[in-house]
Motif scaffolding. Structure first.
Motif, PDB file in Angstrom:
ATOM      1  N   SER A 233       0.809  -1.226   0.048  1.00 47.21           N
ATOM      2  CA  SER A 233       0.053  -0.077   0.017  1.00 47.21           C
ATOM      3  C   SER A 233       0.876   1.243   0.090  1.00 47.21           C
ATOM      4  O   SER A 233       0.332   2.338   0.046  1.00 47.21           O
ATOM      5  CB  SER A 233      -0.921  -0.162   1.323  1.00 47.21           C
TER       6      SER A 233
ATOM      7  N   THR B 158       2.826   4.478  -1.069  1.00 49.42           N
ATOM      8  CA  THR B 158       2.914   5.519  -2.266  1.00 49.42           C
ATOM      9  C   THR B 158       3.789   6.128  -2.311  1.00 49.42           C
ATOM     10  O   THR B 158       4.637   6.643  -1.391  1.00 49.42           O
ATOM     11  CB  THR B 158       1.588   6.597  -1.558  1.00 49.42           C
TER      12      THR B 158
ATOM     13  N   ILE C 250      -2.323   4.775 -11.172  1.00 52.61           N
ATOM     14  CA  ILE C 250      -1.773   3.642 -11.318  1.00 52.61           C
ATOM     15  C   ILE C 250      -0.266   3.729 -11.350  1.00 52.61           C
ATOM     16  O   ILE C 250       0.345   2.667 -10.750  1.00 52.61           O
ATOM     17  CB  ILE C 250      -2.150   2.937 -12.817  1.00 52.61           C
TER      18      ILE C 250
ATOM     19  N   LEU D 168       1.475   2.406  -8.292  1.00 52.91           N
ATOM     20  CA  LEU D 168       1.426   0.999  -7.737  1.00 52.91           C
ATOM     21  C   LEU D 168       2.269   0.258  -8.652  1.00 52.91           C
ATOM     22  O   LEU D 168       2.938  -0.609  -8.233  1.00 52.91           O
ATOM     23  CB  LEU D 168      -0.011   0.638  -8.074  1.00 52.91           C
TER      24      LEU D 168
ATOM     25  N   ARG E 140      -5.755  -0.448  -8.938  1.00 50.74           N
ATOM     26  CA  ARG E 140      -5.182  -1.509  -8.205  1.00 50.74           C
ATOM     27  C   ARG E 140      -5.589  -3.004  -8.945  1.00 50.74           C
ATOM     28  O   ARG E 140      -4.347  -3.636  -9.315  1.00 50.74           O
ATOM     29  CB  ARG E 140      -5.727  -1.820  -6.858  1.00 50.74           C
TER      30      ARG E 140
ATOM     31  N   SER F 151      -2.572  -4.959 -10.874  1.00 49.68           N
ATOM     32  CA  SER F 151      -2.423  -6.356 -10.556  1.00 49.68           C
ATOM     33  C   SER F 151      -2.686  -7.300 -11.963  1.00 49.68           C
ATOM     34  O   SER F 151      -1.874  -8.338 -11.957  1.00 49.68           O
ATOM     35  CB  SER F 151      -3.653  -7.005  -9.581  1.00 49.68           C
TER      36      SER F 151
END
Length: 255
Positions: free
Chosen positions: A3, A5, A51, A54, A240, A244
């Motif tokens: 998680s 950032t 995005i 991530l 997310r 993924s």
């Protein structure tokens, strides 16, 4: 995925080639395979802000703003898909190692063309919300589909997109459109030799399911993943889940 950032590196890089400037916004660092993100028509950095951090947890991320879009200077003439791809290839050569090349909407055409020209520089291609469906290859049809998509996107995503459109301006947007509509995405996908992943939002009215399945079937090594509840900008509304898919979805021969 964690998680954590991550923020952008201080100040973007400016890549100059053939009289044009590409602005390269960087997230993260380290030894992982770089992700290079290429926006759709009229868009820029803010399009990928949800995005990019991530993906940066897994490798350096380069969010490109192509000439005339975002904060990149406007060239004297409007560039074609092929000319944009040439700039991306030149930038990849300057990086010196293979990348995961991610395109969204019109950016799918650009990354496909870049991967066809320099497959040795691309580890994997990711196509999010690919265009243009050959059954709807007119400005009117695409405009109607865009209007349909706007109704399904979140207010935050619509704000990102339309604020980028204002930077681009209607004249450059409309002048770029013919090249986007004319590019043969299916032929490019069929000629691709590197692994590919096609991602679409489950409710995307622009990259519709029948065409997405047909396009994915043209890939020699690739597959299709749908993001539940997503529309055309699933990378923004469902970052997310989209990240993924980029990181973990397996690739197989034919769909």
């Amino acid at each position: 995925m964690g998680s954590r950032t991550l923020t952008r590196a201080a100040g973007p890089d400016r890549f100059e080639h053939a009289g044009c400037t590409v602005v390269d916004h960087r997230y993260g660092a380290g030894p992982g395979t770089p992700f290079v993100l290429v926006h759709g028509i009229g868009c820029g950095l803010s399009y990928f802000e949800p995005i990019a951090p991530l993906l940066a947890e897994h490798g350096p991320v380069h969010v490109l703003e192509l000439p005339g879009f975002g904060d990149a200077p406007k060239p004297p003439s409007v560039l074609t898909i092929e000319e944009h791809a040439g700039l991306v290839v030149a930038l990849l050569r300057s990086m010196g190692r293979p990348v995961v090349l991610v395109g969204q909407s019109m950016g799918c055409e650009i990354v496909l063309e870049a991967a066809l020209r320099a497959p040795e520089l691309v580890e994997r291609v990711v196509l999010i919300g690919a265009v243009t469906d050959p059954d709807e290859r007119t400005a009117l049809q695409q405009g109607l589909r865009l209007a349909q998509d706007v109704l399904g996107e979140t207010p935050a995503t619509n704000w990102r997109v339309f604020s980028e459109y204002l930077k681009c301006g209607p004249r450059r947007y409309l002048a770029t459109l013919p090249s986007m509509l004319a590019y043969d995405t299916e032929a490019a996908a069929a000629a691709l030799t590197v692994p590919a992943l096609l991602i679409r939002g489950e409710k995307d009215p622009i990259c519709r399911r029948p065409w997405a399945r047909r396009l994915a079937a043209r890939l020699a090594v690739g597959r299709l993943v749908e993001i539940p509840g997503g529309h055309h900008n699933a990378h923004s509304t469902h970052p997310r889940a989209t990240a993924s898919a980029i990181l973990t979805a397996p690739l197989r021969t034919r769909v």
